[in-house]
Design an enzyme around this catalytic site. Structure first.
Site, mmCIF file in Angstrom:
data_model
loop_
_atom_site.group_PDB
_atom_site.id
_atom_site.type_symbol
_atom_site.label_atom_id
_atom_site.label_comp_id
_atom_site.label_asym_id
_atom_site.label_seq_id
_atom_site.Cartn_x
_atom_site.Cartn_y
_atom_site.Cartn_z
ATOM 1 N N LYS A 13 4.234 -7.641 2.584
ATOM 2 C CA LYS A 13 3.307 -7.796 3.720
ATOM 3 C C LYS A 13 1.935 -8.292 3.235
ATOM 4 O O LYS A 13 1.350 -9.177 3.847
ATOM 5 C CB LYS A 13 3.128 -6.457 4.474
ATOM 6 C CG LYS A 13 4.425 -5.890 5.042
ATOM 7 C CD LYS A 13 4.177 -4.652 5.886
ATOM 8 C CE LYS A 13 3.697 -3.446 5.102
ATOM 9 N NZ LYS A 13 4.665 -2.903 4.126
ATOM 10 N N ARG A 84 1.476 2.345 11.585
ATOM 11 C CA ARG A 84 2.497 2.931 10.712
ATOM 12 C C ARG A 84 3.296 4.016 11.451
ATOM 13 O O ARG A 84 4.218 4.570 10.903
ATOM 14 C CB ARG A 84 1.748 3.595 9.572
ATOM 15 C CG ARG A 84 2.074 3.396 8.127
ATOM 16 C CD ARG A 84 2.343 2.539 7.314
ATOM 17 N NE ARG A 84 2.429 2.709 5.918
ATOM 18 C CZ ARG A 84 1.820 1.944 5.047
ATOM 19 N NH1 ARG A 84 0.979 1.033 5.443
ATOM 20 N NH2 ARG A 84 2.060 2.075 3.769
ATOM 21 N N ARG A 123 5.680 -3.362 -10.246
ATOM 22 C CA ARG A 123 4.621 -4.177 -9.623
ATOM 23 C C ARG A 123 3.326 -4.085 -10.427
ATOM 24 O O ARG A 123 2.851 -2.994 -10.730
ATOM 25 C CB ARG A 123 4.391 -3.708 -8.192
ATOM 26 C CG ARG A 123 3.224 -4.394 -7.515
ATOM 27 C CD ARG A 123 3.285 -4.307 -6.018
ATOM 28 N NE ARG A 123 3.000 -2.984 -5.488
ATOM 29 C CZ ARG A 123 2.887 -2.724 -4.181
ATOM 30 N NH1 ARG A 123 3.048 -3.696 -3.296
ATOM 31 N NH2 ARG A 123 2.615 -1.517 -3.762
ATOM 32 N N ARG A 150 -0.481 0.482 -9.393
ATOM 33 C CA ARG A 150 -0.926 1.449 -8.380
ATOM 34 C C ARG A 150 -0.381 2.830 -8.718
ATOM 35 O O ARG A 150 0.748 2.963 -9.166
ATOM 36 C CB ARG A 150 -0.416 1.009 -7.000
ATOM 37 C CG ARG A 150 -1.421 0.156 -6.259
ATOM 38 C CD ARG A 150 -0.863 -0.432 -5.014
ATOM 39 N NE ARG A 150 -0.289 0.526 -4.079
ATOM 40 C CZ ARG A 150 0.080 0.225 -2.835
ATOM 41 N NH1 ARG A 150 -0.085 -1.014 -2.405
ATOM 42 N NH2 ARG A 150 0.593 1.129 -2.041
ATOM 43 N N ARG A 161 7.757 7.220 -0.185
ATOM 44 C CA ARG A 161 7.180 6.248 0.755
ATOM 45 C C ARG A 161 8.277 5.593 1.600
ATOM 46 O O ARG A 161 8.079 5.314 2.784
ATOM 47 C CB ARG A 161 6.378 5.187 -0.014
ATOM 48 C CG ARG A 161 5.042 5.743 -0.523
ATOM 49 C CD ARG A 161 4.464 4.929 -1.660
ATOM 50 N NE ARG A 161 4.136 3.574 -1.314
ATOM 51 C CZ ARG A 161 4.035 2.586 -2.212
ATOM 52 N NH1 ARG A 161 4.239 2.823 -3.489
ATOM 53 N NH2 ARG A 161 3.729 1.382 -1.811
HETATM 54 P P1 AMP Z 1 0.067 0.340 1.498
HETATM 55 O O1 AMP Z 1 -0.969 -0.289 0.650
HETATM 56 O O2 AMP Z 1 0.169 -0.257 2.866
HETATM 57 O O3 AMP Z 1 1.405 0.433 0.794
HETATM 58 O O4 AMP Z 1 -0.389 1.864 1.750
HETATM 59 C C1 AMP Z 1 -0.570 2.764 0.664
HETATM 60 C C2 AMP Z 1 -0.740 4.159 1.197
HETATM 61 O O5 AMP Z 1 -1.906 4.224 2.036
HETATM 62 C C3 AMP Z 1 0.387 4.695 2.061
HETATM 63 O O6 AMP Z 1 1.448 5.224 1.300
HETATM 64 C C4 AMP Z 1 -0.338 5.754 2.883
HETATM 65 O O7 AMP Z 1 -0.581 6.912 2.113
HETATM 66 C C5 AMP Z 1 -1.694 5.100 3.136
HETATM 67 N N1 AMP Z 1 -1.710 4.270 4.359
HETATM 68 C C6 AMP Z 1 -1.807 2.927 4.463
HETATM 69 N N2 AMP Z 1 -1.826 2.538 5.732
HETATM 70 C C7 AMP Z 1 -1.737 3.662 6.484
HETATM 71 C C8 AMP Z 1 -1.689 3.925 7.883
HETATM 72 N N3 AMP Z 1 -1.719 2.925 8.781
HETATM 73 N N4 AMP Z 1 -1.611 5.215 8.278
HETATM 74 C C9 AMP Z 1 -1.578 6.231 7.404
HETATM 75 N N5 AMP Z 1 -1.602 6.053 6.075
HETATM 76 C C10 AMP Z 1 -1.680 4.788 5.607
#
Ligand code: AMP
Length: 208
Positions: A13, A84, A123, A150, A161
C-alpha cells in the site's frame, strides 16, 4: 480524487500510495507513518502509541483520530493504512459528508499470506527517502542511506498483524463493496505492474 488503499500488511500500500502521489499529485496519508512520527517524539503520547504498535495491535480509535484530524483537510488524497476497522470507516464517511465530499474509489490489493510473511520478515526501509526493499540490503540504491528494519516486522508480530487484519480490517471489503466503490488488484506481482493495473482502473473509472 480521494482514494483508499486496502489490503493486508505488506500488500504494498505504501509503495503504491507514493506512486499515486507522484503521478496524480495526491497527498499520501499514511496513518502508520503518522504514528511512527509520534513515537519518535518520545513523549508520553508517543510511548502510549508505541505500546500498541510494538505488539502489532491497532492504536485505539480516539488516539488515532486526534492525530489524524488535520490531515484529512487535504482535498485530494490517497489513504494508506486507514480506515482499519468499521468505526474508522464510518467516521471517515462522516467527516467527508460534512464537507460534501466522498471517497471515489477503494482499491483492495490482494496478496497471499505466505507472500506477506516472506516480504515483511525481510523488509528493509530507507529512513531518508522511504524506499522499500524486500531483500537483505545495507544501503539505499536511491540515496545511499543506511537501511533500517521496522520493530514490528519480526515474525511473531507479523503474524499478530495478519490476525488483526483478518479480524478488524477484512470486513471493510464487504462494507465498501456494498457501497459499489471497491475494486480489486492482484498484489503478488511487481510493484510496477500493480501500479499499471491501478492506473488502468482509475482511467476506467474516469476519475484520474
Ligand atoms: P502500517 O504502517 O500501516 O503497517 O501500520 C503499523 C502499525 O501502526 C499497525 O500495526 C498499528 O499498530 C498502527 N496503525 C496504523 N494505522 C492504524 C489505524 N488506522 N488504526 C489503528 N492503528 C493503526
Amino acid at each position: 480524487m480521494r482514494l483508499i488503499l486496502l489490503g493486508p500488511p505488506g500488500a504494498g500500500k505504501g509503495t503504491q500510495a507514493e506512486k499515486l502521489k507522484q503521478k496524480f499529485g495526491l497527498a499520501h496519508i499514511s496513518t502508520g507513518d503518522i504514528l511512527r512520527k509520534t513515537v519518535e517524539e518520545k513523549n508520553s503520547l508517543g510511548e502510549k502509541v508505541r505500546s500498541f504498535m510494538d505488539k502489532g495491535e491497532l492504536v485505539p480509535d480516539s488516539l488515532l483520530f486526534a492525530l489524524l484530524e488535520n490531515k484529512l483537510k487535504e482535498g485530494n488524497f490517497v489513504l494508506d493504512g486507514f480506515p482499519r476497522n468499521l468505526t474508522q470507516a464510518k467516521k471517515l464517511n462522516e467527516i467527508l459528508e460534512k464537507k460534501g465530499e466522498n471517497i471515489n474509489l477503494v482499491i483492495n490489493i490482494k496478496v497471499d499470506e505466505e507472500v506477506i510473511v516472506k516480504r515483511l520478515t525481510r523488509r528493509f526501509i530507507c529512513p531518508k527517502c522511504g524506499k522499500i526493499y524486500n531483500e537483505e540490503k545495507e544501503r539505499c540504491d536511491n540515496c545511499g542511506a543506511k537501511l533500517s528494519r521496522r520493530n514490528d516486522d519480526n515474525l511473531d508480530i507479523v503474524l499478530k498483524r495478519i490476525e488483526v487484519y483478518k479480524k478488524h480490517t477484512y470486513p471493510l471489503i464487504n462494507y465498501y463493496e456494498e457501497k459499489g466503490i471497491l475494486r480489486h488488484v492482484q498484489g503478488n506481482i511487481s510493484p510496477e505492474k500493480i501500479f499499471q493495473n491501478i492506473v488502468f482502473l482509475l482511467k476506467g473509472e474516469k476519475i484520474a
